[in-house]
Write a protein that holds these residues in place. Sequence first.
Motif, PDB file in Angstrom:
ATOM      1  N   LEU A  86      -9.719   3.093  -1.880  1.00  0.00           N
ATOM      2  CA  LEU A  86      -8.534   2.598  -1.262  1.00  0.00           C
ATOM      3  C   LEU A  86      -8.886   2.848   0.235  1.00  0.00           C
ATOM      4  CD1 LEU A  86      -5.615   3.259  -3.539  1.00  0.00           C
ATOM      5  CD2 LEU A  86      -6.873   1.388  -3.333  1.00  0.00           C
ATOM      6  N   ASN A  87      -9.710   3.999   0.462  1.00  0.00           N
ATOM      7  CA  ASN A  87      -9.938   4.015   1.888  1.00  0.00           C
ATOM      8  C   ASN A  87     -10.924   2.936   2.648  1.00  0.00           C
ATOM      9  OD1 ASN A  87      -8.206   6.154   2.082  1.00  0.00           O
ATOM     10  ND2 ASN A  87      -9.863   7.661   1.388  1.00  0.00           N
ATOM     11  N   LYS A 127      -3.328  -1.409  -7.150  1.00  0.00           N
ATOM     12  CA  LYS A 127      -3.374   0.089  -6.622  1.00  0.00           C
ATOM     13  C   LYS A 127      -2.857   0.988  -7.643  1.00  0.00           C
ATOM     14  CE  LYS A 127      -1.806   3.151  -2.971  1.00  0.00           C
ATOM     15  NZ  LYS A 127      -1.486   3.400  -1.888  1.00  0.00           N
ATOM     16  N   ARG A 150      -9.939   6.866  -6.365  1.00  0.00           N
ATOM     17  CA  ARG A 150      -8.798   6.525  -5.290  1.00  0.00           C
ATOM     18  C   ARG A 150      -9.338   6.535  -3.887  1.00  0.00           C
ATOM     19  NH1 ARG A 150      -2.491   8.402  -5.165  1.00  0.00           N
ATOM     20  NH2 ARG A 150      -1.929   7.104  -3.071  1.00  0.00           N
ATOM     21  N   LYS A 187       1.504   9.044  -2.066  1.00  0.00           N
ATOM     22  CA  LYS A 187       0.977   9.947  -0.870  1.00  0.00           C
ATOM     23  C   LYS A 187       2.033  10.015   0.185  1.00  0.00           C
ATOM     24  CE  LYS A 187      -4.200   9.265  -0.852  1.00  0.00           C
ATOM     25  NZ  LYS A 187      -5.335   8.738  -0.350  1.00  0.00           N
ATOM     26  N   ASP A 212       0.787  -1.255  -0.233  1.00  0.00           N
ATOM     27  CA  ASP A 212      -0.006  -0.024  -0.006  1.00  0.00           C
ATOM     28  C   ASP A 212       0.910   1.397  -0.014  1.00  0.00           C
ATOM     29  OD1 ASP A 212      -2.178   1.719   0.125  1.00  0.00           O
ATOM     30  OD2 ASP A 212      -2.381   1.495   2.299  1.00  0.00           O
TER      31      ASP A 212
HETATM   32  N1  GLY Z   1      -3.395   4.421   1.081  1.00  0.00           N
HETATM   33  C1  GLY Z   1      -4.595   4.954   0.354  1.00  0.00           C
HETATM   34  C2  GLY Z   1      -3.993   5.440  -0.833  1.00  0.00           C
HETATM   35  O1  GLY Z   1      -2.914   5.533  -1.194  1.00  0.00           O
HETATM   36  O2  GLY Z   1      -4.650   6.419  -1.360  1.00  0.00           O
END
Ligand code: GLY
Length: 349
Positions: free
Chosen positions: A236-237, A219, A233, A142, A136
């Motif tokens: 992913l939360n 991802k 995106r 991020k 991740d």
């Molecule tokens: N961990 C969530 C993201 O990278 O958006």
Amino acid sequence: MQTIHVNTSTAYEVQIGQGLLTSAGEKIAALSHAKRVMIVSDDIVYPLYGETVTKSLAAAGFAPSSFVFQNGEERKRLSTIEALLEQMAAEHFSRSDLIVALGGGVVGDMAGFAASIFLRGIAYVQIPTTLLAAVDSSVGGKTAVDLSRGKNLCGAFHQPRLVLCDTDTLKTLKPINIEDGLAEMLKYGVICDADLFAKVKNYRNEDMEALIARCVEIKRDVVSGDEFDRGMRQLLNLGHTVGHAVEAASNFTLTHGHGVATGLAIIARAAEEKGMAKAGMAKEIEDALIACNLPTVTDFDPALLAELTLSDKKTDGDNINLIVPLAIGNTVIHRILKAEILDFIKAGM
Ligand code: GLY
């Protein structure tokens, strides 16, 4: 070894395989003209792998130095970043030089954030050494530090130049760190891949390198379509909205993956309770979490969790986007009024 190509504003490769630490210098030299390299790591990971990476960088012609801080989320603060930036300035790092993040999610988030602001932005390479960072946080750009009001409230989008995931480093992880990674891996399965979900549940009999690669592919696909987190995106939360609240309520004594597991179970039960999800889905998710030795319940007061959820950064005016599973492999963004969050959390508890 598996190589996954990520096409974001900076295109890069994620390489996953055994023994990659020893060739880190050579691989980085193939894409960087840096002279100086700052290895950013913590006091658990650096003693294990710092020497190997330093030697590999030196053999490839770089001048490596290191910044090692105390392991733990409490150090993920602007004060640590300031100390790192001061050291880089004192050592005359230039814009063409490089940071290498050697460690788990905290190390990667901080090293990436420092890279995003030092001299208005320099390059960095992620070398994740935890399962959670591998699947991740090392991918997608991020970067952040925490503020006293919450996690990751100060940060930037800044993509790495390369991600090297040496699967040998997973051998030194404690079971709790493996479980943290498994929570994120189950999350990917629930979002869009029922086959992956089944394999992660049965991970002891599966090829971990292949499972990591599949998570990174998912991802990659999500962040390539929405690098700056304005739309898909947010999927992913899944498990994170309430999961962050559970982590915060525990004063961060609960690890991130364990918080995500609890958040995932709560949102799955709530989705079923509200008639949104397929009957039996929540039980399937709970069974998989239990098979990975992860929690599915919490004793914290729903009102406290609702309050903490609303102080998380993912709110928007009067609304909050909840990430809701409808079935294994099918998850949606569901916008509700902030005033409805307590009811949702109660339904899931
Ligand atoms: N961990 C969530 C993201 O990278 O958006």
